[in-house]
Scaffold this motif. Structure first.
Motif, short mmCIF file in Angstrom:
data_model
loop_
_atom_site.label_atom_id
_atom_site.label_comp_id
_atom_site.label_asym_id
_atom_site.label_seq_id
_atom_site.Cartn_x
_atom_site.Cartn_y
_atom_site.Cartn_z
N UNK A 128 -0.37 -7.08 2.85
CA UNK A 128 -0.18 -6.93 1.70
C UNK A 128 -0.25 -5.63 0.89
N UNK A 129 0.00 -5.23 -0.29
CA UNK A 129 0.06 -4.04 -0.85
C UNK A 129 0.04 -4.18 -2.47
N UNK A 130 -0.73 -3.48 -3.11
CA UNK A 130 -0.75 -3.48 -4.50
C UNK A 130 -0.31 -1.94 -4.74
N UNK A 131 0.59 -1.86 -5.81
CA UNK A 131 1.01 -0.44 -6.05
C UNK A 131 1.62 -0.25 -7.43
N UNK A 132 1.59 0.94 -8.03
CA UNK A 132 1.93 1.11 -9.38
C UNK A 132 3.39 1.58 -9.35
N UNK A 133 4.21 1.24 -10.27
CA UNK A 133 5.66 1.74 -10.49
C UNK A 133 5.82 1.76 -12.04
#
Length: 330
Positions: A108-113
């Motif tokens: 899993x990954x949390x990212x900003x966009x």
């Protein structure tokens, strides 16, 4: 999204603690939003939180800065439920291929966009991941089942636009439901409890005026980024509503009604101290034009216009230029 939620996550990561992620703060994971989806739910947030490390701090710091700067931005979530499938699948036989690599990894990954498609993440994304990560700017879940093994979700880092519905008419009932559905904060205003009640406006904030008229409206503040729809029953309080909206300098104001009626309202509004230039700001008649007649049809026309106004207000010049070209409006 509340600023203190992001601050608490950053503090936990810096202290090497597992942060707490709650569905009430990330609604895309709520039971309501994920009903019937076997791959994502409120419990998914605990799984994601357990994978976060200090290396993820810059992602949340960038989110915090976006909130402070009023940037149009999202926190995105890559949710993996079958790691092998996520990494192996490179083609769904419909969309174009993004290289010979599937997902970059099975974690899993949390990212900003943001609107400018700037992505900040603790790990490198594959070209196919980037393609899907950018789609979080379309909403809580868009194109989330295109490839096997993983799905995507997002949480906006900006607040909802507030829409005032002045008048609890039948058209306002329909507008309230649609506007709430597409992400506006709806406020319905009237003086008659027979029309303004929970049954007719279950999802809206309701403000009851007293005295059998709209005089109390003058004592209520609106923000410059608010939208106002003048939909009073029988048009009886349209002049007061227009004056209030214009004197508060709201971003958008639209009024229902034919040209003849609008002429009368114009005279009353100008007599109330509004300039001709301000009167010209009133969109009349309200809504996009496509032959709408019934309250439900009129609501579609009105909310479609609200969505278009919000799009023009929120998105960058570069993004608008691209989108306007795709709409044939450039």
């Amino acid at each position: 999204m509340k600023r203190e939620i992001i601050e608490a996550i950053i503090a936990d990561l810096r202290e090497r603690r597992v942060p707490s992620l709650a569905a009430e703060d990330f609604p895309a994971f709520s039971e309501e939003a994920t009903a019937g989806d076997p791959h994502i739910g409120p419990e998914t947030l605990a799984t994601i939180a357990a994978t976060l490390t200090e290396a993820d701090t810059p992602t949340f710091e960038r989110a915090l800065r976006a909130m402070d700067e009023g940037d149009l931005a999202w926190l995105g979530f890559k949710v993996v439920y079958d790691a092998a499938a996520a990494q192996a699948n490179v083609d769904n036989e419909v969309t174009k291929k993004y290289g010979e690599t599937g997902s970059a990894d099975g974690e899993p990954l949390v990212f900003f966009c943001n609107d400018a498609k700037e992505i900040v993440a603790s790990r490198e994304l594959s070209p196919r991941d980037i393609f899907q990560a950018k789609d979080v700017t379309r909403g809580p879940s868009m194109h989330n089942d295109q490839f096997d093994g993983l799905t995507w979700a997002s949480a906006p880092l900006f607040g909802k636009v507030r829409v005032w519905l002045l008048g609890a008419s039948d058209a306002a009932v329909e507008v309230a439901a649609l506007a709430d559905h597409v992400g506006f904060h709806v406020v319905a205003v009237d003086h008659d409890p027979a029309f303004l009640n929970e049954e007719r406006f279950p999802a809206a904030e309701r403000i009851m005026l007293h005295g059998g008229n709209f005089d109390e409206l003058a004592n209520m503040p609106a923000r410059p980024d608010d939208y106002v729809c003048v939909l009073t029953r029988g048009h009886m309080f349209d002049p007061e509503s227009c004056i209030w909206a214009l004197q508060n300098g709201v971003h958008y104001v639209g009024m229902m009604g034919c040209a003849g009626k609008n002429s009368t309202v114009h005279d009353l509004v100008v007599a109330g101290g509004v300039s001709e230039a301000d009167w010209d700001r009133v969109k009349r008649p309200i809504g996009l034009k496509f032959g709408a007649k019934t309250p439900a049809e009129l609501a579609i026309a009105i909310v479609a216009e609200l969505v278009d106004v919000r799009y023009r207000q929120r998105y960058s010049a570069e993004a608008r230029e691209r989108h306007e070209k795709s709409l044939g409006r450039s």
